[in-house]
Every structure is written in structure tokens, then in C-alpha cells.
Design a protein around this motif. Sequence first.
Motif, PDB file in Angstrom:
ATOM      1  N   THR A 108      16.597  23.959  21.535  1.00 62.62           N
ATOM      2  CA  THR A 108      17.982  24.406  21.652  1.00 62.62           C
ATOM      3  C   THR A 108      18.885  23.572  20.741  1.00 62.62           C
ATOM      4  O   THR A 108      18.481  22.530  20.216  1.00 62.62           O
ATOM      5  CB  THR A 108      18.452  24.285  23.105  1.00 62.62           C
ATOM      6  OG1 THR A 108      18.322  22.926  23.521  1.00 62.62           O
ATOM      7  CG2 THR A 108      17.628  25.190  24.011  1.00 62.62           C
ATOM      8  N   ARG A 109      20.102  24.022  20.590  1.00 65.66           N
ATOM      9  CA  ARG A 109      21.047  23.343  19.715  1.00 65.66           C
ATOM     10  C   ARG A 109      21.500  22.015  20.330  1.00 65.66           C
ATOM     11  O   ARG A 109      21.748  21.945  21.538  1.00 65.66           O
ATOM     12  CB  ARG A 109      22.258  24.252  19.486  1.00 65.66           C
ATOM     13  CG  ARG A 109      23.280  23.684  18.515  1.00 65.66           C
ATOM     14  CD  ARG A 109      24.347  24.700  18.209  1.00 65.66           C
ATOM     15  NE  ARG A 109      24.984  25.176  19.440  1.00 65.66           N
ATOM     16  CZ  ARG A 109      25.927  26.108  19.449  1.00 65.66           C
ATOM     17  NH1 ARG A 109      26.305  26.695  18.321  1.00 65.66           N
ATOM     18  NH2 ARG A 109      26.468  26.488  20.601  1.00 65.66           N
ATOM     19  N   HIS A 110      21.549  21.011  19.507  1.00 68.70           N
ATOM     20  CA  HIS A 110      21.972  19.639  19.884  1.00 68.70           C
ATOM     21  C   HIS A 110      21.041  19.021  20.926  1.00 68.70           C
ATOM     22  O   HIS A 110      21.433  18.088  21.626  1.00 68.70           O
ATOM     23  CB  HIS A 110      23.403  19.631  20.450  1.00 68.70           C
ATOM     24  CG  HIS A 110      24.412  20.250  19.551  1.00 68.70           C
ATOM     25  ND1 HIS A 110      24.727  19.752  18.315  1.00 68.70           N
ATOM     26  CD2 HIS A 110      25.180  21.375  19.707  1.00 68.70           C
ATOM     27  CE1 HIS A 110      25.647  20.507  17.740  1.00 68.70           C
ATOM     28  NE2 HIS A 110      25.924  21.519  18.565  1.00 68.70           N
ATOM     29  N   SER A 111      19.810  19.525  21.048  1.00 70.10           N
ATOM     30  CA  SER A 111      18.917  18.961  22.060  1.00 70.10           C
ATOM     31  C   SER A 111      18.329  17.622  21.622  1.00 70.10           C
ATOM     32  O   SER A 111      17.970  16.805  22.468  1.00 70.10           O
ATOM     33  CB  SER A 111      17.787  19.950  22.362  1.00 70.10           C
ATOM     34  OG  SER A 111      17.029  20.204  21.181  1.00 70.10           O
TER      35      SER A 111
END
Length: 245
Positions: A65-68
Motif C-alpha cells: 500500500t501507499r506509504h507503507s
Amino acid sequence: MDFGESIYNLIPRPVDVPEKQALYHSQHVGKVDPKNFVLGVSKRERGTFGAPNGQYRPDPKKFLTRHSKEPLLPDPAPVTQPKVNKKASVPKRTERPVMGLVSTKNFITANAVENILSVPRKVNNEPFFYTKKADYGRIPSYLTKNKAKIQAEKTAIEQYLASKAEEDAYGNGTVRKMSEGERVHLLSHLKSKWEEVNSVYQKMTFTLDTPAKQKRKENYEQTLSQIEKDIQKLEKGNIFIQEDL
């Protein structure tokens, strides 16, 4: 080395028989019970043949996922030094300026009347004469203090040099201070000597095509430099001479 046909070729040559190496014997038992043998499962789950079928299938619920992968920062701490608001605050809705004030005063006419009726300032137009000052013609006090300080420093230096000269004096000689007459006489002789050497040096040719001319030019320059150093020393004063007995 092969020399072709030779009588030595009739002699039979020995044949090198290679030594037979020992056979390899495994340290493990050669017989294994087929019932208890499972290919790599009993020791390791995957072995060397990889995971069982269906294990490499990706999980649809696990995806990037984004910014994970970004680092998680801690929560901000409370402010220890509150910021001081230097600007004026915005006026409130209930605060309104006073409006409707009207003045009948004519500021231009009032200003002119005040300047006309004001008492003029007293100006001293008398010329100033510096000759009438109390300390006119006298030496300023700061110059007297500076001269006294310089003279005290000179006296201390002379005393130190005299004591140093007495300490440096040894048994086979004495040290004395050069008199003013001797210093002036020696200084005049050095200046005349410098003029003589300089006149000869200036008359030299510009072309230094021989080693003798180069050597002569270097000697003149060294002599002038040494005379200038001696003149500088004599001009300072306080010259001490060591005389041999």
C-alpha cells in the motif's frame, strides 16, 4: 627426444603401471527402509525441491500500500515555549471605530497664528575668540601624560640594556656605552662610505657577460646592504661596545 632410427630402440623400455587407488566407501548405511523414507519432508518442509504446489500463490489480502514502507514518526510533544504573537490581533466583530467626529478648526490658520505669536529663540551672534579660552597657549594635559609615559619607557629600556650589558661582560673584556660623539662620527663615516660604494655601483655596465663582473656586482650589493643595516642600528642609539683588555 626422438632421434629417428637408432640401435637403442631395440632395447625394451619399462612400462609405467599407474598405482590403483583405493575404492570410495560411503560412511552411511547403504540399505534404507522404503517405509520410513520420505524425500526431505521429515527434516525440512521445503527441502531442495521448493515449496509444495500452491504455496507460491500470492495472497490477495497482502499487497503493498501507499506509504507503507515509510518510517513512523512519534507523536509531537507538547510545546514548551509558546509562540509570542507580536502582531496586533484582528479586531473583533463587536469593535467598531468611532465615526462621525467633525472638527471646525482650521489647522493651517492656527499653525500660522502660533508661529507669529511665539517668542523667537535667543541666538548668540557674538564671534567666538579662541584666544580667550582658559587653556589657550598651554600644552594639553594628555600630551604631557603621553610624553612622561614615553620617557619612562625609554629610561626603563636604557636601564635594562645597561644591566644586560654588565651581565654579558666577561673576564677578558669590558662593555661600555658608546658616546654620542662617537656614534655621530661613525654614522657620518658610514654614510660617506655608502655614497662611495653606491657611486661605483651605479657606474657599472648593464651587461654582465663575464663571471668577474657578476661577482663584482654581488660584492657591491652585499656591501651596501651591510652598511645600511649598520646605519639603522646606529640611528637607534644606545650602542654598547665590548672592548678587549
